[in-house]
Design a protein around this motif. Structure first.
Motif, PDB file in Angstrom:
ATOM      1  N   LYS A 296       0.825  -1.208   0.000  1.00  0.00           N
ATOM      2  CA  LYS A 296       0.000   0.000   0.000  1.00  0.00           C
ATOM      3  C   LYS A 296       0.861   1.260   0.000  1.00  0.00           C
ATOM      4  O   LYS A 296       0.527   2.272  -0.636  1.00  0.00           O
ATOM      5  CB  LYS A 296      -0.911  -0.008   1.233  1.00  0.00           C
ATOM      6  CG  LYS A 296      -1.770   1.231   1.384  1.00  0.00           C
ATOM      7  CD  LYS A 296      -2.616   1.143   2.649  1.00  0.00           C
ATOM      8  CE  LYS A 296      -3.436   2.417   2.855  1.00  0.00           C
ATOM      9  NZ  LYS A 296      -4.255   2.337   4.105  1.00  0.00           N
ATOM     10  N   HIS A 297       2.000   1.197   0.719  1.00  0.00           N
ATOM     11  CA  HIS A 297       2.826   2.399   0.892  1.00  0.00           C
ATOM     12  C   HIS A 297       4.099   2.376   0.043  1.00  0.00           C
ATOM     13  O   HIS A 297       5.091   3.017   0.379  1.00  0.00           O
ATOM     14  CB  HIS A 297       3.188   2.567   2.368  1.00  0.00           C
ATOM     15  CG  HIS A 297       2.007   2.897   3.226  1.00  0.00           C
ATOM     16  ND1 HIS A 297       1.416   4.140   3.230  1.00  0.00           N
ATOM     17  CD2 HIS A 297       1.294   2.128   4.089  1.00  0.00           C
ATOM     18  CE1 HIS A 297       0.388   4.138   4.076  1.00  0.00           C
ATOM     19  NE2 HIS A 297       0.290   2.928   4.599  1.00  0.00           N
ATOM     20  N   LEU A 302       8.883   8.144   2.751  1.00  0.00           N
ATOM     21  CA  LEU A 302       9.291   7.821   4.123  1.00  0.00           C
ATOM     22  C   LEU A 302      10.810   7.865   4.205  1.00  0.00           C
ATOM     23  O   LEU A 302      11.501   7.416   3.280  1.00  0.00           O
ATOM     24  CB  LEU A 302       8.798   6.421   4.525  1.00  0.00           C
ATOM     25  CG  LEU A 302       7.285   6.185   4.521  1.00  0.00           C
ATOM     26  CD1 LEU A 302       6.987   4.701   4.680  1.00  0.00           C
ATOM     27  CD2 LEU A 302       6.620   6.979   5.638  1.00  0.00           C
ATOM     28  N   ASN A 303      11.327   8.401   5.323  1.00  0.00           N
ATOM     29  CA  ASN A 303      12.775   8.382   5.480  1.00  0.00           C
ATOM     30  C   ASN A 303      13.230   7.059   6.087  1.00  0.00           C
ATOM     31  O   ASN A 303      12.407   6.222   6.486  1.00  0.00           O
ATOM     32  CB  ASN A 303      13.248   9.581   6.312  1.00  0.00           C
ATOM     33  CG  ASN A 303      12.702   9.576   7.738  1.00  0.00           C
ATOM     34  OD1 ASN A 303      12.635   8.526   8.381  1.00  0.00           O
ATOM     35  ND2 ASN A 303      12.326  10.750   8.237  1.00  0.00           N
ATOM     36  N   ASP A 304      14.551   6.852   6.142  1.00  0.00           N
ATOM     37  CA  ASP A 304      15.083   5.573   6.617  1.00  0.00           C
ATOM     38  C   ASP A 304      14.702   5.297   8.067  1.00  0.00           C
ATOM     39  O   ASP A 304      14.449   4.142   8.441  1.00  0.00           O
ATOM     40  CB  ASP A 304      16.608   5.554   6.474  1.00  0.00           C
ATOM     41  CG  ASP A 304      17.055   5.478   5.024  1.00  0.00           C
ATOM     42  OD1 ASP A 304      16.220   5.100   4.168  1.00  0.00           O
ATOM     43  OD2 ASP A 304      18.231   5.788   4.749  1.00  0.00           O
ATOM     44  N   LEU A 309      11.619   2.029  11.994  1.00  0.00           N
ATOM     45  CA  LEU A 309      10.712   1.919  13.138  1.00  0.00           C
ATOM     46  C   LEU A 309       9.402   1.246  12.761  1.00  0.00           C
ATOM     47  O   LEU A 309       8.825   0.499  13.569  1.00  0.00           O
ATOM     48  CB  LEU A 309      10.455   3.300  13.735  1.00  0.00           C
ATOM     49  CG  LEU A 309      11.364   3.732  14.897  1.00  0.00           C
ATOM     50  CD1 LEU A 309      11.133   2.849  16.123  1.00  0.00           C
ATOM     51  CD2 LEU A 309      12.832   3.696  14.507  1.00  0.00           C
ATOM     52  N   LEU A 310       8.910   1.470  11.563  1.00  0.00           N
ATOM     53  CA  LEU A 310       7.676   0.796  11.140  1.00  0.00           C
ATOM     54  C   LEU A 310       7.886  -0.716  11.049  1.00  0.00           C
ATOM     55  O   LEU A 310       7.026  -1.504  11.462  1.00  0.00           O
ATOM     56  CB  LEU A 310       7.212   1.359   9.799  1.00  0.00           C
ATOM     57  CG  LEU A 310       6.652   2.789   9.843  1.00  0.00           C
ATOM     58  CD1 LEU A 310       6.412   3.317   8.439  1.00  0.00           C
ATOM     59  CD2 LEU A 310       5.359   2.842  10.658  1.00  0.00           C
ATOM     60  N   VAL A 338       9.978  13.443  17.062  1.00  0.00           N
ATOM     61  CA  VAL A 338       8.628  14.026  17.087  1.00  0.00           C
ATOM     62  C   VAL A 338       8.177  14.373  15.672  1.00  0.00           C
ATOM     63  O   VAL A 338       7.031  14.128  15.290  1.00  0.00           O
ATOM     64  CB  VAL A 338       8.602  15.265  18.003  1.00  0.00           C
ATOM     65  CG1 VAL A 338       7.266  16.015  17.845  1.00  0.00           C
ATOM     66  CG2 VAL A 338       8.802  14.852  19.459  1.00  0.00           C
ATOM     67  N   ARG A 339       9.088  14.929  14.861  1.00  0.00           N
ATOM     68  CA  ARG A 339       8.736  15.259  13.474  1.00  0.00           C
ATOM     69  C   ARG A 339       8.404  13.998  12.676  1.00  0.00           C
ATOM     70  O   ARG A 339       7.443  13.969  11.905  1.00  0.00           O
ATOM     71  CB  ARG A 339       9.889  16.025  12.806  1.00  0.00           C
ATOM     72  CG  ARG A 339       9.987  17.487  13.219  1.00  0.00           C
ATOM     73  CD  ARG A 339      10.888  18.266  12.264  1.00  0.00           C
ATOM     74  NE  ARG A 339      12.259  17.778  12.297  1.00  0.00           N
ATOM     75  CZ  ARG A 339      13.184  18.235  13.148  1.00  0.00           C
ATOM     76  NH1 ARG A 339      12.878  19.166  14.044  1.00  0.00           N
ATOM     77  NH2 ARG A 339      14.416  17.752  13.116  1.00  0.00           N
ATOM     78  N   ASP A 340       9.212  12.935  12.864  1.00  0.00           N
ATOM     79  CA  ASP A 340       8.941  11.661  12.180  1.00  0.00           C
ATOM     80  C   ASP A 340       7.558  11.136  12.540  1.00  0.00           C
ATOM     81  O   ASP A 340       6.784  10.701  11.674  1.00  0.00           O
ATOM     82  CB  ASP A 340       9.987  10.611  12.571  1.00  0.00           C
ATOM     83  CG  ASP A 340      11.345  10.855  11.934  1.00  0.00           C
ATOM     84  OD1 ASP A 340      11.419  11.652  10.975  1.00  0.00           O
ATOM     85  OD2 ASP A 340      12.326  10.252  12.408  1.00  0.00           O
ATOM     86  N   ILE A 341       7.263  11.154  13.823  1.00  0.00           N
ATOM     87  CA  ILE A 341       5.987  10.607  14.300  1.00  0.00           C
ATOM     88  C   ILE A 341       4.819  11.443  13.794  1.00  0.00           C
ATOM     89  O   ILE A 341       3.814  10.898  13.299  1.00  0.00           O
ATOM     90  CB  ILE A 341       5.993  10.538  15.840  1.00  0.00           C
ATOM     91  CG1 ILE A 341       6.975   9.465  16.320  1.00  0.00           C
ATOM     92  CG2 ILE A 341       4.586  10.249  16.373  1.00  0.00           C
ATOM     93  CD1 ILE A 341       7.242   9.480  17.808  1.00  0.00           C
TER      94      ILE A 341
END
Length: 380
Positions: A296-297, A302-304, A309-310, A338-341
């Protein structure tokens, strides 16, 4: 008075009443066949993912039964490396982790090879590469010597150790194991029944100074793999024994203090196996979710750090995900975490859990329940 079954005159001539468990044996066999059939319909990559998840769970839970909590990422990475699989976020593993993995993979990937004393000694040496159990020097790759007194089988629940039975004297172990190994290699009994009986028989002898529990669970997996006619493992008896730990020690103690009729033990073992087979749906649902998620994605930016983390969340995250934990695992600042999340929340991938305590926890939207394979830990 002869208190334990190994002291009975006709030991080890076990008896049982087949009528009490034929339906259970039939159900277990049916579930085994259905599971193998279901897995064969999956593609190569999905089947390998399920195999990796199952073996990781098996190693973790077998060690947990002994009160030892291994690092899930190290276990998963070690198994993947040895099976030639490439995974995201692979890490180096401690020697203690490598040893348990070596033993488990030898037992399952070479499940059709004969079981010998030397093979068991190799497993034992892998578990104790320094020749010590904790702070104590032990006899490694040889039968126990009982230099500090009789071998007692003890459960380690919450620091409240309980003696369940006393094993045969060490001067009897070599003879007992010779007879046991001959039976394992040459008996023509149904292989699920063989796994049940071998588990009890080996635990009764308790041939090593330490590590007997992990070795018999590896041996049980080996015999169940023979029963499945496959060296690919898609269910974990160790995980189920971990859940039924209290009942396991209760039936073990009852059987050791009874006569050589082991019907109740076999009934317990088959029920545990059936529960383990049924629980495989969780592993399969997680594997299918992960495959569908990345499909799906595939074009999502998305960054590394986010990808790492996913994958961790889908592979079995240890405890709750917080921004602090994100920063620690991703080796980044708290602000970057925090920015990633927040970016993943905006993209509909992560969401905040219902408020609990002082920390904000995050979860992957749609992730199947029960996706944690490691020990729990408090929020940080």
């Amino acid at each position: 008075m002869k208190a334990f079954i190994h002291q009975k005159d006709n030991w080890p001539e076990f008896t049982w009443n087949s009528n009490d468990f034929l339906d259970l044996l039939s159900e277990a066999r049916n579930l085994q066949g259905r599971l193998i059939g279901k897995m064969e319909t999956l593609g190569f990559d999905l089947r390998n993912e399920a195999l990796l998840d199952t073996l990781t769970l098996d190693v973790l839970k077998s060690s947990e039964i002994e009160g030892e909590f291994l690092d899930p990422d190290q276990v998963r990475s070690s198994i993947a490396r040895r099976l030639g699989m490439e995974i995201a976020g692979a890490v180096d593993a401690d020697r203690s982790v490598e040893g348990v993995v070596e033993m488990m993979l030898d037992a399952t990937q070479r499940c059709f090879d004969p079981l010998t004393a030397d093979r068991l000694f190799d497993w034992h040496a892998a578990l104790f590469p320094t020749g010590r159990s904790g702070m104590y020097k032990i006899t490694v790759a040889d039968w126990r010597k009982d230099t500090t007194g009789p071998m007692q089988v003890v459960s380690r629940a919450m620091g409240k150790e309980r003696v369940h039975f006393q094993a045969p004297d060490s001067n009897l172990v070599e003879k007992e194991m010779t007879r046991f190994l001959d039976w394992v290699n040459n008996s023509k009994i149904d292989l699920v029944m063989k796994a049940a009986i071998a588990h009890l028989w080996f635990v009764t002898i308790h041939p090593f100074e330490d590590g007997n529990g992990r070795i018999i669970r590896a041996l049980t997996d080996m015999l169940l793999a023979q029963a499945d006619k496959s060296n690919q493992r898609f269910y974990s008896m160790s995980a189920q024994v971990r859940l039924e730990r209290k009942q396991y020690y209760e039936i073990l103690e009852k059987t050791q203090k009874g006569n050589l009729d082991i019907t109740d033990w076999i009934v317990w073992f088959l029920n545990c196996l059936i529960n383990a087979l049924r629980s495989t749906d969780l592993i399969l649902s997680k594997v299918l979710f992960k495959a569908a998620f990345w499909q799906k994605h595939v074009d999502t930016a998305l960054n590394d750090r986010q990808r790492k983390l996913l994958n961790r969340l889908m592979d079995g995250f240890d405890g709750k995900l917080t921004s602090s934990k994100w920063a620690k695992i991703a080796k980044c600042s708290k602000d970057s975490a925090v920015r990633d999340i927040n970016d993943l929340i905006e993209k509909g991938i992560l969401q905040k859990e219902a408020a609990r305590g002082r920390s904000t926890n995050y979860e992957l939207i749609g992730l199947p329940a029960g996706n944690q394979v490691g020990k729990g830990e408090s929020n940080s």
